[in-house]
Design an enzyme around this catalytic site. Structure first.
Site, PDB file in Angstrom:
ATOM      1  N   GLU A  26     -49.271  37.623 -67.391  1.00  0.00           N
ATOM      2  CA  GLU A  26     -49.880  38.711 -66.609  1.00  0.00           C
ATOM      3  C   GLU A  26     -50.843  38.167 -65.571  1.00  0.00           C
ATOM      4  O   GLU A  26     -51.751  37.374 -65.895  1.00  0.00           O
ATOM      5  CB  GLU A  26     -50.625  39.683 -67.550  1.00  0.00           C
ATOM      6  N   LYS A  67     -46.228  42.032 -79.975  1.00  0.00           N
ATOM      7  CA  LYS A  67     -46.822  41.199 -78.923  1.00  0.00           C
ATOM      8  C   LYS A  67     -48.280  40.977 -79.245  1.00  0.00           C
ATOM      9  O   LYS A  67     -48.969  41.908 -79.685  1.00  0.00           O
ATOM     10  CB  LYS A  67     -46.662  41.883 -77.560  1.00  0.00           C
ATOM     11  N   ASP A 112     -47.483  46.380 -79.180  1.00  0.00           N
ATOM     12  CA  ASP A 112     -48.678  45.528 -79.111  1.00  0.00           C
ATOM     13  C   ASP A 112     -49.466  45.576 -80.412  1.00  0.00           C
ATOM     14  O   ASP A 112     -49.712  46.662 -80.968  1.00  0.00           O
ATOM     15  CB  ASP A 112     -49.616  46.039 -78.002  1.00  0.00           C
ATOM     16  N   ASP A 158     -50.723  48.539 -75.602  1.00  0.00           N
ATOM     17  CA  ASP A 158     -52.049  49.109 -75.888  1.00  0.00           C
ATOM     18  C   ASP A 158     -52.713  49.619 -74.606  1.00  0.00           C
ATOM     19  O   ASP A 158     -53.812  50.179 -74.650  1.00  0.00           O
ATOM     20  CB  ASP A 158     -52.938  48.131 -76.663  1.00  0.00           C
ATOM     21  N   SER A 159     -52.007  49.465 -73.473  1.00  0.00           N
ATOM     22  CA  SER A 159     -52.444  50.143 -72.240  1.00  0.00           C
ATOM     23  C   SER A 159     -52.503  51.650 -72.445  1.00  0.00           C
ATOM     24  O   SER A 159     -53.096  52.361 -71.635  1.00  0.00           O
ATOM     25  CB  SER A 159     -51.509  49.806 -71.080  1.00  0.00           C
ATOM     26  N   GLU A 206     -51.968  38.692 -77.866  1.00  0.00           N
ATOM     27  CA  GLU A 206     -52.598  37.956 -76.768  1.00  0.00           C
ATOM     28  C   GLU A 206     -53.249  36.690 -77.296  1.00  0.00           C
ATOM     29  O   GLU A 206     -53.874  36.694 -78.360  1.00  0.00           O
ATOM     30  CB  GLU A 206     -53.660  38.838 -76.095  1.00  0.00           C
TER      31      GLU A 206
HETATM   32  O1  KIV Z   1     -50.297  47.040 -72.884  1.00  0.00           O
HETATM   33  C1  KIV Z   1     -49.604  46.850 -71.891  1.00  0.00           C
HETATM   34  O2  KIV Z   1     -49.179  47.771 -71.198  1.00  0.00           O
HETATM   35  C2  KIV Z   1     -49.282  45.496 -71.517  1.00  0.00           C
HETATM   36  C3  KIV Z   1     -48.778  45.320 -70.120  1.00  0.00           C
HETATM   37  C4  KIV Z   1     -49.904  45.045 -69.197  1.00  0.00           C
HETATM   38  C5  KIV Z   1     -47.755  44.295 -70.023  1.00  0.00           C
HETATM   39  O3  KIV Z   1     -49.455  44.585 -72.259  1.00  0.00           O
END
Ligand code: KIV
Length: 259
Positions: free
Chosen positions: A178, A110, A81, A42-43, A112
């Site tokens: 992270e 993934k 994500d 989600d970056s 959090e």
């Molecule tokens: O969204 C992302 O790019 C991430 C990285 C910081 C690992 O979760």
């Protein structure tokens, strides 16, 4: 590639490489360069959409980019994500969101969070959706933490270890760490049977991840733990290959990229 093959590589002692990936062209190139895991992170809210955090990213955005990455790399291992607001309410909400990412082509999702996510992880895993948990600096909680190194005092470090063990016990297959002290990441990696993926977490994790735009020198203010591999190689393929080689050989991250 499926999860068992990936885990076998890690069990055989091979350091796994991960890069964020948001489109079909890069999915093809990164796979050709030997990257083990493509993370539709989600970056993309920052790197692609120009926001100042990951919070505005929607599930529809994640589905769109996951499908593009899958089209570019039909046999890659793709992790996607779960974006902010798409999984925190209940395990059922998480399942509905995760199922849409899996249908779009993800092999794994993934999410959090520590102890609070244990029931959700179990719910997904029991229904056939592999999960990578994400601890340490959790960008979806930036309004609480800022973008700072996490778990620096012993109480927070102990909490992270407890959360990591709980997530493993409940069925998470990978754990991303992270921006935490390298010594703590090493301890967690030693305690757990599942592989850890580090970003700003030292060299002793079982795998590493970088944001593609940091590696390619495209980020205006990259985090201290990132490395611009493009600066020393001059083209995209060589930069990615240099990253893969450095991680596999245990040369990246060096002490200057760790806390
Ligand atoms: O969204 C992302 O790019 C991430 C990285 C910081 C690992 O979760």
């Amino acid at each position: 590639m499926y999860l068992p093959q990936l885990l076998k590589k890690a069990a055989d002692g091979e350091k796994l490489t991960t890069l964020t990936c948001y489109d079909a062209s890069f999915a093809r190139i990164l796979t050709e360069c030997g990257v083990d895991i493509l993370l539709v992170g989600d970056s993309l809210g920052m790197t692609v959409q120009g926001h100042d955090s990951t919070l505005p990213v929607s599930l529809a955005d994640m589905i769109y980019h996951t499908a593009a990455v899958r089209r570019g790399a039909p046999s890659a291992f793709v992790m996607a994500d779960l974006p902010f607001g798409s999984y925190q309410v209940s395990p059922q909400q998480a399942y509905e969101s995760a199922a849409r990412l899996m249908s779009a082509g993800a092999n794994m999702v993934k999410l959090e969070g520590g102890a609070v996510m244990v029931d959700t992880v179990a719910f997904l895993v029991q229904r056939g959706i592999p999960v990578c948990a994400h601890l340490g600096l959790m960008p979806q909680s930036v309004n609480q933490t800022g973008y700072r190194t996490q778990a620096k005092d012993s109480k927070a470090a102990q909490q992270l270890i407890t959360d990591a063990c709980a997530l493993e016990a409940t069925g998470a297959s990978l754990l991303l760490l992270e921006s935490i002290p390298a010594l703590l990441a090493a301890e967690v990696s030693k305690c757990l049977r599942i592989p850890t993926i580090g970003i700003g977490a030292g060299v002793d994790c079982d795998a590493q991840v970088l944001v593609l735009h940091d590696l390619l020198g495209l980020t205006e203010k990259p985090p201290r733990f990132a490395k611009d591999f493009m600066a020393e190689t001059g083209n995209i393929r060589s930069a990615v290959q240099a990253y893969v080689a450095a991680v596999k050989a245990g040369r990246f991250p060096g002490p200057e990229h760790s806390f």
